[in-house]
Design an enzyme around this catalytic site. Structure first.
Site, PDB file in Angstrom:
ATOM      1  N   LYS A 173      14.967   2.027  19.771  1.00 36.67           N
ATOM      2  CA  LYS A 173      15.787   0.884  19.354  1.00 36.67           C
ATOM      3  C   LYS A 173      16.205   1.054  17.893  1.00 36.67           C
ATOM      4  O   LYS A 173      15.380   1.007  16.997  1.00 36.67           O
ATOM      5  CB  LYS A 173      14.996  -0.424  19.482  1.00 36.67           C
ATOM      6  CG  LYS A 173      15.901  -1.623  19.290  1.00 36.67           C
ATOM      7  CD  LYS A 173      15.157  -2.871  18.896  1.00 36.67           C
ATOM      8  CE  LYS A 173      15.231  -3.176  17.437  1.00 36.67           C
ATOM      9  NZ  LYS A 173      16.582  -3.415  16.905  1.00 36.67           N
ATOM     10  N   GLY A 226      10.199   0.271   9.052  1.00 40.21           N
ATOM     11  CA  GLY A 226      10.834  -1.002   8.717  1.00 40.21           C
ATOM     12  C   GLY A 226       9.983  -1.744   7.713  1.00 40.21           C
ATOM     13  O   GLY A 226       9.184  -1.152   6.996  1.00 40.21           O
ATOM     14  N   THR A 228       7.152  -4.307   5.991  1.00 39.65           N
ATOM     15  CA  THR A 228       5.705  -4.447   6.161  1.00 39.65           C
ATOM     16  C   THR A 228       5.360  -5.632   7.064  1.00 39.65           C
ATOM     17  O   THR A 228       4.459  -5.535   7.909  1.00 39.65           O
ATOM     18  CB  THR A 228       5.037  -4.567   4.775  1.00 39.65           C
ATOM     19  OG1 THR A 228       5.247  -3.317   4.089  1.00 39.65           O
ATOM     20  CG2 THR A 228       3.547  -4.832   4.877  1.00 39.65           C
ATOM     21  N   ALA A 229       6.090  -6.746   6.941  1.00 37.30           N
ATOM     22  CA  ALA A 229       5.788  -7.913   7.776  1.00 37.30           C
ATOM     23  C   ALA A 229       6.037  -7.590   9.255  1.00 37.30           C
ATOM     24  O   ALA A 229       5.234  -7.952  10.125  1.00 37.30           O
ATOM     25  CB  ALA A 229       6.651  -9.098   7.345  1.00 37.30           C
ATOM     26  N   THR A 230       7.119  -6.867   9.543  1.00 39.59           N
ATOM     27  CA  THR A 230       7.391  -6.486  10.939  1.00 39.59           C
ATOM     28  C   THR A 230       6.309  -5.516  11.425  1.00 39.59           C
ATOM     29  O   THR A 230       5.846  -5.609  12.568  1.00 39.59           O
ATOM     30  CB  THR A 230       8.783  -5.828  11.065  1.00 39.59           C
ATOM     31  OG1 THR A 230       9.727  -6.596  10.340  1.00 39.59           O
ATOM     32  CG2 THR A 230       9.219  -5.717  12.512  1.00 39.59           C
ATOM     33  N   GLU A 248       5.787   3.245   9.160  1.00 40.30           N
ATOM     34  CA  GLU A 248       6.356   3.595   7.843  1.00 40.30           C
ATOM     35  C   GLU A 248       6.983   2.327   7.295  1.00 40.30           C
ATOM     36  O   GLU A 248       7.990   1.864   7.831  1.00 40.30           O
ATOM     37  CB  GLU A 248       7.423   4.691   7.992  1.00 40.30           C
ATOM     38  CG  GLU A 248       6.909   5.991   8.571  1.00 40.30           C
ATOM     39  CD  GLU A 248       5.897   6.675   7.677  1.00 40.30           C
ATOM     40  OE1 GLU A 248       5.885   6.399   6.461  1.00 40.30           O
ATOM     41  OE2 GLU A 248       5.095   7.462   8.194  1.00 40.30           O
ATOM     42  N   CYS A 282      13.784   3.266   1.068  1.00 36.82           N
ATOM     43  CA  CYS A 282      12.384   2.896   0.848  1.00 36.82           C
ATOM     44  C   CYS A 282      11.780   3.709  -0.295  1.00 36.82           C
ATOM     45  O   CYS A 282      10.775   3.317  -0.868  1.00 36.82           O
ATOM     46  CB  CYS A 282      11.593   3.101   2.137  1.00 36.82           C
ATOM     47  SG  CYS A 282      11.786   4.757   2.797  1.00 36.82           S
ATOM     48  N   GLU A 384       8.925  -6.326  -2.721  1.00 36.04           N
ATOM     49  CA  GLU A 384      10.018  -5.390  -2.462  1.00 36.04           C
ATOM     50  C   GLU A 384      11.354  -6.140  -2.473  1.00 36.04           C
ATOM     51  O   GLU A 384      11.492  -7.180  -1.841  1.00 36.04           O
ATOM     52  CB  GLU A 384       9.819  -4.735  -1.093  1.00 36.04           C
ATOM     53  CG  GLU A 384      10.847  -3.662  -0.817  1.00 36.04           C
ATOM     54  CD  GLU A 384      10.672  -3.012   0.546  1.00 36.04           C
ATOM     55  OE1 GLU A 384      10.428  -3.727   1.519  1.00 36.04           O
ATOM     56  OE2 GLU A 384      10.790  -1.779   0.618  1.00 36.04           O
TER      57      GLU A 384
HETATM   58  P1  NDP Z   1      12.770  -4.670   9.684  1.00 35.53           P
HETATM   59  O1  NDP Z   1      11.296  -4.611   9.677  1.00 35.53           O
HETATM   60  O2  NDP Z   1      13.410  -6.016   9.656  1.00 35.53           O
HETATM   61  O3  NDP Z   1      13.380  -3.933  10.954  1.00 35.53           O
HETATM   62  C1  NDP Z   1      13.085  -2.612  11.299  1.00 35.53           C
HETATM   63  C2  NDP Z   1      13.318  -2.440  12.769  1.00 35.53           C
HETATM   64  O4  NDP Z   1      12.389  -3.245  13.484  1.00 35.53           O
HETATM   65  C3  NDP Z   1      14.703  -2.895  13.224  1.00 35.53           C
HETATM   66  O5  NDP Z   1      15.129  -2.076  14.292  1.00 35.53           O
HETATM   67  C4  NDP Z   1      14.427  -4.305  13.701  1.00 35.53           C
HETATM   68  O6  NDP Z   1      15.409  -4.756  14.582  1.00 35.53           O
HETATM   69  C5  NDP Z   1      13.083  -4.106  14.366  1.00 35.53           C
HETATM   70  N1  NDP Z   1      12.305  -5.329  14.525  1.00 35.53           N
HETATM   71  C6  NDP Z   1      12.468  -6.528  13.922  1.00 35.53           C
HETATM   72  N2  NDP Z   1      11.542  -7.413  14.371  1.00 35.53           N
HETATM   73  C7  NDP Z   1      10.788  -6.754  15.283  1.00 35.53           C
HETATM   74  C8  NDP Z   1       9.656  -7.117  16.098  1.00 35.53           C
HETATM   75  N3  NDP Z   1       9.123  -8.344  16.072  1.00 35.53           N
HETATM   76  N4  NDP Z   1       9.122  -6.183  16.913  1.00 35.53           N
HETATM   77  C9  NDP Z   1       9.616  -4.916  16.922  1.00 35.53           C
HETATM   78  N5  NDP Z   1      10.694  -4.527  16.199  1.00 35.53           N
HETATM   79  C10 NDP Z   1      11.264  -5.424  15.386  1.00 35.53           C
HETATM   80  O7  NDP Z   1      13.248  -3.768   8.481  1.00 35.53           O
HETATM   81  P2  NDP Z   1      14.726  -3.542   8.005  1.00 35.53           P
HETATM   82  O8  NDP Z   1      15.584  -3.064   9.114  1.00 35.53           O
HETATM   83  O9  NDP Z   1      15.119  -4.764   7.246  1.00 35.53           O
HETATM   84  O10 NDP Z   1      14.531  -2.293   7.022  1.00 35.53           O
HETATM   85  C11 NDP Z   1      14.161  -2.442   5.713  1.00 35.53           C
HETATM   86  C12 NDP Z   1      12.664  -2.223   5.546  1.00 35.53           C
HETATM   87  O11 NDP Z   1      12.309  -0.950   6.038  1.00 35.53           O
HETATM   88  C13 NDP Z   1      12.262  -2.222   4.098  1.00 35.53           C
HETATM   89  O12 NDP Z   1      11.055  -2.937   3.942  1.00 35.53           O
HETATM   90  C14 NDP Z   1      12.021  -0.754   3.806  1.00 35.53           C
HETATM   91  O13 NDP Z   1      11.134  -0.507   2.764  1.00 35.53           O
HETATM   92  C15 NDP Z   1      11.502  -0.266   5.099  1.00 35.53           C
HETATM   93  N6  NDP Z   1      11.702   1.171   5.213  1.00 35.53           N
HETATM   94  C16 NDP Z   1      10.608   1.984   5.151  1.00 35.53           C
HETATM   95  C17 NDP Z   1      10.755   3.359   5.202  1.00 35.53           C
HETATM   96  C18 NDP Z   1       9.568   4.266   5.164  1.00 35.53           C
HETATM   97  O14 NDP Z   1       9.730   5.439   5.508  1.00 35.53           O
HETATM   98  N7  NDP Z   1       8.408   3.812   4.798  1.00 35.53           N
HETATM   99  C19 NDP Z   1      12.085   3.966   5.296  1.00 35.53           C
HETATM  100  C20 NDP Z   1      13.159   3.013   5.379  1.00 35.53           C
HETATM  101  C21 NDP Z   1      12.963   1.666   5.339  1.00 35.53           C
HETATM  102  P3  NDP Z   1      16.672  -5.619  14.075  1.00 35.53           P
HETATM  103  O15 NDP Z   1      17.141  -5.050  12.791  1.00 35.53           O
HETATM  104  O16 NDP Z   1      17.637  -5.443  15.168  1.00 35.53           O
HETATM  105  O17 NDP Z   1      16.169  -7.008  13.919  1.00 35.53           O
END
Ligand code: NDP
Length: 480
Positions: A173, A226, A228-230, A248, A282, A384
């Site tokens: 996804k 994505g 940290t909360a997710t 990650e 990130c 962040e």
């Molecule tokens: P999110 O956590 O909002 O989303 C990441 C992915 O998870 C998206 O595909 C999102 O879908 C999906 N998602 C959202 N809610 C859920 C759930 N309850 N269960 C499963 N999947 C879910 O992050 P962002 O997309 O806003 O990305 C930014 C974040 O990612 C920043 O905190 C950044 O630091 C982190 N990041 C970390 C990296 C690393 O390598 N450590 C690299 C890049 C980013 P949808 O968007 O469709 O809601």
């Protein structure tokens, strides 16, 4: 209106519920696509497809999987310009960045893991004259890959390529905010004759599709990048099911600038590490810590350089800073800037929305922002922001710099600028982050372990780490 469809069992199709989401172009705020708004029933269909494809995909062997992945990589490379334009339109990033970084790296991810699997071997342990043990690593099965919006195809392929190379089948996804290039990838998979059901892409919202992937009993491993909360939400569902988890997550990366560094190189790279991709990487350094003896010089030079960055049309080759990914994200970043002011921060440059003319007037642009005057413990230096915003803080000693760098709940990446060889090693070893760059930033070797400490993640991606994650190790002991 263009459509972003699910790719399940080798076919492009709408969501079973027939719902659609709007796909926006951050450059001008317009809606240019309708995205399949999938649900648990689409995930279930994808898991069924991936489960039936698993045996055949494993039976193709390493060479067969290599060939299939290389074929897809070649088609993406053939259409690199189309992919780059699409990524820029969907995300708001400068097309030059998509052309030089995002899409080439997506191609490299596919090729790297396609070839890595040919070279991968496992361990043997000889127990004196008594027994021979060897480690058999078999694919985990159907895996879930969930990726974010900031580097859409880059991070999507960073997950699916090792999973597929290792012999897993995938239900993936992408972020609903930037799904377009995964749709283009699915079209290339069909053109390449990629085996149906091996890669399945389910489009839609995180709370529906991501949650359904996380909870599905047919998926024993989840690789997630994505916030940290997710990540915490995913772990809450997946941990009691004893799924393998690779997380990650977010960061609050420190850049440590010592006065003995190569000043010119440091300033040029620090502008890049602060504002590449509008600060939405990130790995971007968001807290710049500068040795006090150099602080004034750094502040003056750095701010002058940042003010020269061109905020503008992502499609224009001379643009340095494009649009941020969504209106909601722009408001979130502006909220952080307001908070910084309330906390006593001084805005040295930026600090506001940039309103462009004409067709781009409704786009989501922010001026690159530098803030000083805040201590390490305030929310601005702890939370962040994930946008074009950095703070600068002075330090007096190496010990203080290390303590400040380590003083957050995150531990993803750090950058150290110094010419002192002993200090490079000493400081790098003390930093609590999964990656330390010394006198560089974002210099990547795909073989190296990639990931964060503390609340920046669990597990490592990259090279053999990723192949290990997508396989189960079994020890086979044969008595001599
Ligand atoms: P999110 O956590 O909002 O989303 C990441 C992915 O998870 C998206 O595909 C999102 O879908 C999906 N998602 C959202 N809610 C859920 C759930 N309850 N269960 C499963 N999947 C879910 O992050 P962002 O997309 O806003 O990305 C930014 C974040 O990612 C920043 O905190 C950044 O630091 C982190 N990041 C970390 C990296 C690393 O390598 N450590 C690299 C890049 C980013 P949808 O968007 O469709 O809601």
């Amino acid at each position: 209106m263009e459509q972003v469809l699910n790719y399940i069992q080798g076919d492009l199709r709408p969501a079973l519920g027939q719902g659609w989401l709007d796909g926006h172009a951050p450059a001008d705020g317009s809606v240019f696509a309708h995205i399949a708004d999938s649900g648990a029933e689409d995930v279930d269909l994808a898991v069924k497809a991936a489960t039936s494809a698993l045996t055949g995909w494993i039976a193709m062997g390493r060479q067969g999987r290599h060939d299939a992945l290389m074929h897809v990589a070649a088609l993406v490379e053939r259409d690199l310009e189309l992919f780059a334009q699409a990524e820029s339109r969907d995300n708001g990033k400068p097309v030059s960045l998509a052309r030089e970084v995002d899409i080439p790296r997506a191609i490299s991810n596919l090729r790297f893991f396609a070839t890595a699997i040919l070279h991968w071997s496992s361990e043997a342990h000889i127990t004196d004259d008594v027994a021979v043990n060897y480690t058999d690593r078999q694919p985990v099965g159907v895996v879930g890959c969930i990726s974010p919006w900031n580097l859409p195809l880059y991070l999507f392929t960073w997950k699916i390529a090792p999973a597929l190379a290792a012999g897993c089948t995938v239900v993936a996804k992408p972020s609903e905010i930037t799904p377009y290039t995964t749709h283009l990838l699915a079209e290339r998979c069909i053109e390449a004759g990629f085996p149906p059901g091996v890669l399945n892409i389910v489009q839609g919202m995180g709370g529906k599709v991501g949650a359904a992937i996380t909870a599905h009993p047919g998926i024993p491993a989840i690789s997630f990048t994505g916030g940290t909360a997710t990540g915490a939400r995913i772990a809450t569902t997946a941990a009691p099911m004893f799924k393998k988890l690779s997380l990650e997550l977010g960061g609050k990366n420190a850049v440590l600038v010592f006065s003995d560094c190569d000043f010119e190189r440091m300033v040029a790279e620090t502008v890049r590490s602060s504002f590449s991709n509008q600060g939405q990487i990130c790995l971007c350094g968001s807290r710049i810590l500068v040795e006090r003896s150099m602080y004034e010089r750094f502040r003056e030079t750095f701010v002058a350089r940042v003010q020269k960055l061109r905020v503008g049309d992502p499609a224009d080759a001379s643009t340095d800073i494009g649009a941020v990914v969504s209106e909601a994200h722009m408001q979130k970043v502006l909220g952080h800037i307001e908070l910084a002011k309330e906390e006593g921060g001084r805005i040295l440059c930026g600090g506001e929305r940039v309103e462009l003319d004409g067709a781009l007037a409704e786009g989501w642009y922010l001026a690159p922002t530098v803030i000083e005057g805040l201590g390490p413990a305030c929310r601005t230096n702890q939370e962040e922001i994930f946008g074009p915003v950095v703070t600068i803080q002075p330090f007096d000693s190496e010990e203080e710099a290390v303590a400040m760098a380590n003083g957050t709940v995150y531990g993803l990446a750090s950058v150290v600028w110094t010419s002192d060889g002993s200090r490079m090693h000493r400081v790098a070893r003390q930093l609590k982050s999964g990656i330390v760059w010394v006198n560089c930033w974002m210099l990547r070797d795909l073989r190296t372990p990639f990931g964060g400490m503390k609340q920046s993640g669990v597990g490592r991606e990259g090279g053999e780490e990723a192949l290990r994650f997508f396989t189960e190790a079994k020890n086979i002991c044969i008595k001599i």
